[in-house]
Design a protein around this motif. Structure first.
Motif, PDB file in Angstrom:
ATOM      1  N   ASN A  64     -41.315-111.515 -27.860  1.00 35.35           N
ATOM      2  CA  ASN A  64     -42.652-111.562 -28.301  1.00 35.35           C
ATOM      3  C   ASN A  64     -42.842-112.955 -29.179  1.00 35.35           C
ATOM      4  O   ASN A  64     -42.575-113.214 -30.264  1.00 35.35           O
ATOM      5  CB  ASN A  64     -42.530-109.902 -28.698  1.00 35.35           C
ATOM      6  N   GLU A  73     -47.366-109.449 -27.010  1.00 34.11           N
ATOM      7  CA  GLU A  73     -46.245-109.955 -25.721  1.00 34.11           C
ATOM      8  C   GLU A  73     -46.785-110.604 -24.708  1.00 34.11           C
ATOM      9  O   GLU A  73     -48.167-110.545 -24.482  1.00 34.11           O
ATOM     10  CB  GLU A  73     -45.563-108.385 -25.980  1.00 34.11           C
ATOM     11  N   ARG A 122     -42.082-107.195 -20.247  1.00 38.61           N
ATOM     12  CA  ARG A 122     -40.794-107.091 -20.297  1.00 38.61           C
ATOM     13  C   ARG A 122     -41.021-105.147 -19.297  1.00 38.61           C
ATOM     14  O   ARG A 122     -39.606-104.550 -19.147  1.00 38.61           O
ATOM     15  CB  ARG A 122     -40.723-105.688 -21.764  1.00 38.61           C
ATOM     16  N   TYR A 148     -50.549-113.755 -23.591  1.00 38.78           N
ATOM     17  CA  TYR A 148     -50.675-113.321 -24.948  1.00 38.78           C
ATOM     18  C   TYR A 148     -50.829-111.920 -24.981  1.00 38.78           C
ATOM     19  O   TYR A 148     -52.294-111.968 -25.199  1.00 38.78           O
ATOM     20  CB  TYR A 148     -49.650-113.542 -25.975  1.00 38.78           C
ATOM     21  N   TRP A 151     -49.437-105.289 -27.963  1.00 37.66           N
ATOM     22  CA  TRP A 151     -48.078-104.417 -28.145  1.00 37.66           C
ATOM     23  C   TRP A 151     -48.581-103.878 -26.983  1.00 37.66           C
ATOM     24  O   TRP A 151     -49.779-102.786 -27.370  1.00 37.66           O
ATOM     25  CB  TRP A 151     -46.874-104.119 -28.886  1.00 37.66           C
TER      26      TRP A 151
END
Length: 163
Positions: A64, A73, A122, A148, A151
């Motif tokens: 991250n 992330e 993830r 990116y 989160w």
């Protein structure tokens, strides 16, 4: 093989492998090895195993970023081609992993649909096997890095059983 030998081998690898990063872990016998994905790291692991090194590998973790105090992330675009009869279970799997549907279209005469999702990286760990199980082996999953982003929140790692 001592941790010193392992350390020397990992740092020798950095001379040839520019995309790899090695850091010392919390103890003298642990190392954090970062690369361009699981395939990149798998090749290193297999080469070292063939050279006679013995070591344990922990589960992969996503790297991250923190920008302006915000945790970001990596997100990937996942394209899944799946028969329509299994589409509901595949959509459910991607929803549990914080996927955001971008597009859904009928793609072929065989009754398949093409789903496009933006998913946190993830959330993709272990997804391929879960989709193949849900679709009886008839789904095709392709992913590519997008950007990116913020989160996405907690993602459950296992629904049932133990590992």
């Amino acid at each position: 093989v001592t941790s010193r030998n392992l350390r020397d081998r990992l740092y020798r690898e950095l001379e040839r492998n520019l995309a790899m990063k090695v850091e010392d872990g919390e103890t003298a016998d642990t190392f954090l090895v970062s690369g361009r994905g699981t395939l990149h790291l798998t090749i290193l692991i297999e080469n070292m195993r063939r050279e006679g090194y013995e070591f344990m590998i922990g589960p992969p973790k996503v790297i991250n970023k923190t920008v302006n105090g915000k945790l970001l992330e990596p997100y990937e675009i996942a394209a899944i081609e799946v028969p329509e009869e299994y589409m509901g279970s595949v959509v459910e799997l991607l929803g549990k992993r914080r996927g955001q549907m971008l597009d859904m279209e009928a793609s072929g005469p065989e009754g398949t649909s093409l789903l496009k999702y933006k998913v946190p990286t993830r959330g993709l760990i272990g997804l391929r096997n879960a989709i193949l199980t849900a679709s009886r082996g008839r789904a095709i999953l392709n992913t590519i890095f997008d950007s990116y982003g913020p989160w996405a929140g907690d993602i459950s790692s296992r629904d049932q059983g133990s590992l």
